[in-house]
Design a protein around this motif. Sequence first.
Motif, short mmCIF file in Angstrom:
data_model
loop_
_atom_site.label_atom_id
_atom_site.label_comp_id
_atom_site.label_asym_id
_atom_site.label_seq_id
_atom_site.Cartn_x
_atom_site.Cartn_y
_atom_site.Cartn_z
N ILE A 177 0.90 -0.95 0.14
CA ILE A 177 -0.08 0.09 -0.03
C ILE A 177 1.21 1.28 0.04
O ILE A 177 1.97 1.01 0.55
N ALA A 178 0.25 2.36 -0.35
CA ALA A 178 1.19 3.47 -0.57
C ALA A 178 0.42 4.77 0.20
O ALA A 178 -0.69 4.72 0.20
N VAL A 179 1.23 5.51 1.03
CA VAL A 179 0.93 6.41 1.89
C VAL A 179 0.54 7.73 0.95
O VAL A 179 1.45 8.02 -0.09
N THR A 180 -0.77 8.34 0.96
CA THR A 180 -0.95 9.32 0.22
C THR A 180 -0.51 10.74 0.87
O THR A 180 0.45 11.20 0.75
N VAL A 181 -1.76 11.37 1.79
CA VAL A 181 -1.25 12.57 2.43
C VAL A 181 -1.60 12.18 3.95
O VAL A 181 -2.54 11.54 4.22
N ALA B 89 0.26 -0.90 -6.92
CA ALA B 89 -0.10 -1.12 -5.45
C ALA B 89 -1.50 -1.75 -5.30
O ALA B 89 -2.39 -1.45 -6.05
N ASP B 90 -1.48 -2.32 -4.20
CA ASP B 90 -2.91 -2.96 -3.58
C ASP B 90 -4.07 -2.11 -3.29
O ASP B 90 -4.99 -2.40 -2.84
N GLY B 91 -3.51 -0.73 -2.35
CA GLY B 91 -4.18 0.06 -1.78
C GLY B 91 -3.50 1.28 -1.33
O GLY B 91 -2.29 1.47 -1.78
N VAL B 92 -4.08 2.04 -0.64
CA VAL B 92 -3.47 3.20 -0.22
C VAL B 92 -3.70 3.37 1.52
O VAL B 92 -4.65 3.01 1.74
#
Length: 237
Positions: free
Chosen positions: A115-119, A154-157
């Motif tokens: 998963i990826a961190v957004t803000v 990515a699978d999500g955030v």
Amino acid sequence: MNNKIYLALDFPTWKEAEKFLQVHQLEHIPVKVGMELFYREGPALIEKLKEKGHPIFLDLKLHDIPTTVMRAMVNLASMEVDIVNVHATGGSEMIKRAKEGLINGSSSSPNTKLIAVTVLTSMDKAVMNKELRLSGEVEEQVVRLATLSKESGADGVVCSVHEANAIKTACGSSFLTVTPGIRLEDSKQNDQKRIATPHFAKINGADILVVGRSITKAINPRQAYDQIIKEFEHGSK
């Protein structure tokens, strides 16, 4: 994923984290391990938690050049945790190489979600606009980064509850939304700004909740954990 509520183990040492889990009968529950605890205890901590039956979200927020992140993910993949993450602002190539590292480092078919961190939930519009010089609304920026993350494998955030529905609309229902900043109604806000209750999270598209101080600072942590599950799964307030 079956694991929906991850307890943030925001303790300085494994000894303190282990004592908390044992005293409050929180064995086997999903846990999030962040930088503070992991940098103190290292990979041995992950093995200890796995031995005790805890599903694990390893929250290290990798952000570096693509090759470095890929090589780090090869090493992290061998730990076979549930979730690992990177910063979406590292860009498409970095996210793609992170996924490549997870696949190449797994001894079998990889089950670890990327998963990826957004803000960060500690930020609001004023900080984003004035300090980071990113124009527009927080939701606009989050959805843009979520779309980039999905396109990059990515699978999500990681996002706040307030952006989860918009991400589902842009990226599809199967794209995971992992949401920190969860508070019971009688909990303090602390340093997070875009927060929500478990009930609000459920109806606004959150798939996985990360909860820390609402449990660790509660008078009865086990009761607080059970209440969060109840509110999230059944909509009880």
